[in-house]
Design a protein around this motif. Structure first.
Motif, PDB file in Angstrom:
ATOM      1  N   PHE A  60       0.820  -1.210   0.000  1.00  0.00           N
ATOM      2  CA  PHE A  60       0.000   0.000   0.000  1.00  0.00           C
ATOM      3  C   PHE A  60       0.855   1.261   0.000  1.00  0.00           C
ATOM      4  O   PHE A  60       0.620   2.180  -0.796  1.00  0.00           O
ATOM      5  CB  PHE A  60      -0.923  -0.021   1.222  1.00  0.00           C
ATOM      6  N   GLU A  61       1.851   1.331   0.885  1.00  0.00           N
ATOM      7  CA  GLU A  61       2.666   2.547   0.966  1.00  0.00           C
ATOM      8  C   GLU A  61       3.545   2.735  -0.264  1.00  0.00           C
ATOM      9  O   GLU A  61       3.827   3.871  -0.650  1.00  0.00           O
ATOM     10  CB  GLU A  61       3.517   2.533   2.227  1.00  0.00           C
ATOM     11  N   ILE A  62       3.959   1.642  -0.873  1.00  0.00           N
ATOM     12  CA  ILE A  62       4.771   1.762  -2.082  1.00  0.00           C
ATOM     13  C   ILE A  62       3.918   2.335  -3.214  1.00  0.00           C
ATOM     14  O   ILE A  62       4.338   3.269  -3.923  1.00  0.00           O
ATOM     15  CB  ILE A  62       5.354   0.397  -2.491  1.00  0.00           C
ATOM     16  N   ASP A  63       2.715   1.819  -3.368  1.00  0.00           N
ATOM     17  CA  ASP A  63       1.829   2.357  -4.398  1.00  0.00           C
ATOM     18  C   ASP A  63       1.438   3.796  -4.090  1.00  0.00           C
ATOM     19  O   ASP A  63       1.344   4.630  -4.999  1.00  0.00           O
ATOM     20  CB  ASP A  63       0.576   1.489  -4.497  1.00  0.00           C
ATOM     21  N   LEU A  64       1.186   4.094  -2.822  1.00  0.00           N
ATOM     22  CA  LEU A  64       0.821   5.462  -2.452  1.00  0.00           C
ATOM     23  C   LEU A  64       1.980   6.416  -2.702  1.00  0.00           C
ATOM     24  O   LEU A  64       1.782   7.521  -3.228  1.00  0.00           O
ATOM     25  CB  LEU A  64       0.405   5.511  -0.975  1.00  0.00           C
ATOM     26  N   ALA A  65       3.202   6.007  -2.360  1.00  0.00           N
ATOM     27  CA  ALA A  65       4.375   6.842  -2.601  1.00  0.00           C
ATOM     28  C   ALA A  65       4.540   7.126  -4.089  1.00  0.00           C
ATOM     29  O   ALA A  65       4.793   8.270  -4.506  1.00  0.00           O
ATOM     30  CB  ALA A  65       5.630   6.165  -2.050  1.00  0.00           C
ATOM     31  N   SER A 115       3.751  14.884   7.739  1.00  0.00           N
ATOM     32  CA  SER A 115       2.711  15.305   6.795  1.00  0.00           C
ATOM     33  C   SER A 115       1.343  15.166   7.441  1.00  0.00           C
ATOM     34  O   SER A 115       1.194  14.700   8.575  1.00  0.00           O
ATOM     35  CB  SER A 115       2.763  14.413   5.549  1.00  0.00           C
ATOM     36  N   ASP A 116       0.328  15.543   6.677  1.00  0.00           N
ATOM     37  CA  ASP A 116      -1.025  15.177   7.065  1.00  0.00           C
ATOM     38  C   ASP A 116      -1.094  13.653   7.140  1.00  0.00           C
ATOM     39  O   ASP A 116      -0.398  12.938   6.403  1.00  0.00           O
ATOM     40  CB  ASP A 116      -2.037  15.686   6.029  1.00  0.00           C
ATOM     41  N   ALA A 117      -1.940  13.151   8.000  1.00  0.00           N
ATOM     42  CA  ALA A 117      -2.055  11.702   8.174  1.00  0.00           C
ATOM     43  C   ALA A 117      -2.649  11.031   6.938  1.00  0.00           C
ATOM     44  O   ALA A 117      -3.507  11.595   6.267  1.00  0.00           O
ATOM     45  CB  ALA A 117      -2.904  11.397   9.397  1.00  0.00           C
ATOM     46  N   TYR A 118      -2.167   9.824   6.636  1.00  0.00           N
ATOM     47  CA  TYR A 118      -2.782   9.041   5.566  1.00  0.00           C
ATOM     48  C   TYR A 118      -3.372   7.750   6.086  1.00  0.00           C
ATOM     49  O   TYR A 118      -3.854   6.911   5.326  1.00  0.00           O
ATOM     50  CB  TYR A 118      -1.796   8.769   4.421  1.00  0.00           C
ATOM     51  N   ALA A 236      -3.765  15.434  -0.778  1.00  0.00           N
ATOM     52  CA  ALA A 236      -5.123  15.970  -0.851  1.00  0.00           C
ATOM     53  C   ALA A 236      -5.731  15.743  -2.233  1.00  0.00           C
ATOM     54  O   ALA A 236      -6.924  15.409  -2.359  1.00  0.00           O
ATOM     55  CB  ALA A 236      -5.114  17.468  -0.520  1.00  0.00           C
ATOM     56  N   LYS A 237      -4.916  15.903  -3.285  1.00  0.00           N
ATOM     57  CA  LYS A 237      -5.420  15.688  -4.644  1.00  0.00           C
ATOM     58  C   LYS A 237      -5.761  14.219  -4.878  1.00  0.00           C
ATOM     59  O   LYS A 237      -6.746  13.901  -5.554  1.00  0.00           O
ATOM     60  CB  LYS A 237      -4.395  16.177  -5.660  1.00  0.00           C
ATOM     61  N   LEU A 238      -4.951  13.297  -4.322  1.00  0.00           N
ATOM     62  CA  LEU A 238      -5.248  11.866  -4.482  1.00  0.00           C
ATOM     63  C   LEU A 238      -6.549  11.483  -3.793  1.00  0.00           C
ATOM     64  O   LEU A 238      -7.313  10.651  -4.301  1.00  0.00           O
ATOM     65  CB  LEU A 238      -4.096  11.020  -3.919  1.00  0.00           C
ATOM     66  N   LYS A 239      -6.807  12.091  -2.664  1.00  0.00           N
ATOM     67  CA  LYS A 239      -8.065  11.815  -1.963  1.00  0.00           C
ATOM     68  C   LYS A 239      -9.253  12.379  -2.737  1.00  0.00           C
ATOM     69  O   LYS A 239     -10.302  11.744  -2.863  1.00  0.00           O
ATOM     70  CB  LYS A 239      -8.015  12.395  -0.559  1.00  0.00           C
ATOM     71  N   GLU A 240      -9.073  13.589  -3.263  1.00  0.00           N
ATOM     72  CA  GLU A 240     -10.147  14.238  -4.017  1.00  0.00           C
ATOM     73  C   GLU A 240     -10.472  13.482  -5.297  1.00  0.00           C
ATOM     74  O   GLU A 240     -11.640  13.351  -5.687  1.00  0.00           O
ATOM     75  CB  GLU A 240      -9.750  15.675  -4.336  1.00  0.00           C
ATOM     76  N   SER A 241      -9.447  12.948  -5.957  1.00  0.00           N
ATOM     77  CA  SER A 241      -9.640  12.268  -7.236  1.00  0.00           C
ATOM     78  C   SER A 241     -10.169  10.852  -7.090  1.00  0.00           C
ATOM     79  O   SER A 241     -10.625  10.248  -8.062  1.00  0.00           O
ATOM     80  CB  SER A 241      -8.311  12.222  -8.000  1.00  0.00           C
TER      81      SER A 241
END
Length: 258
Positions: A60-65, A115-118, A236-241
């Motif tokens: 998950f973190e690798i894909d998120l990064a 950062s902001d929490a993920y 924030a953009k990833l969450k919005e999209s």
């Protein structure tokens, strides 16, 4: 108690921050990208960050990064490091950011910025099926946890008469638990639930309810590094999209997310 994934996803009731592992680097964005970002992780924390059968970093973190780097149009190199070397290596400028299931604790925030929490985390106690083990009665019990984590800190602070056995890697704690060398194990909930699905974890279960310690997971940066703002904007953009939710759905059991 519930674990909440930060796009308003939440866990329902359940029956779960690192020298180098020499894993190949992962990259995102075109090779000619001007911005170069080095990200460190720790590779024994499935499903967040771990090595597949070919020795590649996945999770998950690798894909998120990689998604964050693509959003920032940056060239990112992701490398696995030992847990204990993550914050020292970050502050020694060996890398620029850390994504390793790291809890944004007050103690760590004295030496790094977050950062902001993920991800919002809860803890669980694992024990063998059929064996009485109560999270409220751990006096004299041998309890495993990965060293320098909120799990180890929680047991030490709340159960001073328990014997806390700490391990350099989560996988080594699982080994002692499955071999009966400890009575139980305190762990972040998601990797614990993932381990219970394995052959090694089949005879174990969560004892009691998840423990909510108001724990948030975030990306670590050197103090006052402007990179934090860039990552926050990309997140924030990833969450919005909807991309963030897509990655959550890829790695987390839909039966335990809402």
């Amino acid at each position: 108690m519930k674990l909440k994934l930060l796009s308003a996803l939440a866990l329902t009731a359940l029956v779960s921050a690192c020298g180098s592992d020499k894993a190949p680097a992962e990259s995102a964005a075109p090779a000619d990208s001007a911005k170069q970002i080095r990200i460190a992780t720790e590779s024994s924390f499935k499903p967040f960050s771990y090595l597949d059968n070919s020795g590649n970093l996945v999770g998950f973190e690798i894909d998120l990064a990689n998604a964050l780097c693509e959003e920032m149009k940056a060239q990112c190199d992701i490398q696995s490091q030992d847990w204990e070397g993550l914050i020292p290596g970050l502050n020694a400028k060996k890398f620029d950011a850390v994504m390793a299931g790291m809890s944004a604790t007050e103690e760590r925030a004295k030496v790094v910025d977050f950062s902001d929490a993920y991800f919002n985390n809860t803890l669980v106690l694992l024990g063998k099926k059929g064996v009485d083990l109560n999270v409220n009665a751990l006096d004299g019990k041998n309890i495993a946890a990965q060293q320098a984590t909120v799990s180890a800190d929680y047991v030490a602070a709340n159960h001073p008469n328990a014997v806390v056995k700490t391990y350099d890697k989560q996988d080594n704690a699982y080994l002692d638990l499955s071999a009966g060398r400890v009575d139980g194990m305190m762990s972040d909930i998601v990797p614990a639930l993932d381990w219970l699905k394995t052959e090694q974890g089949a005879e174990f279960e969560v004892k009691g309810e998840p423990i909510d310690i108001n724990d948030t997971v975030a990306i670590a940066f050197r103090k006052d590094d402007a990179l934090k703002g860039e990552f926050n904007a990309a997140l924030a953009k990833l969450k919005e999209s909807g991309k963030y939710d897509e990655l959550v759905g890829k790695y987390f059991d839909q039966n335990i997310v809402k």
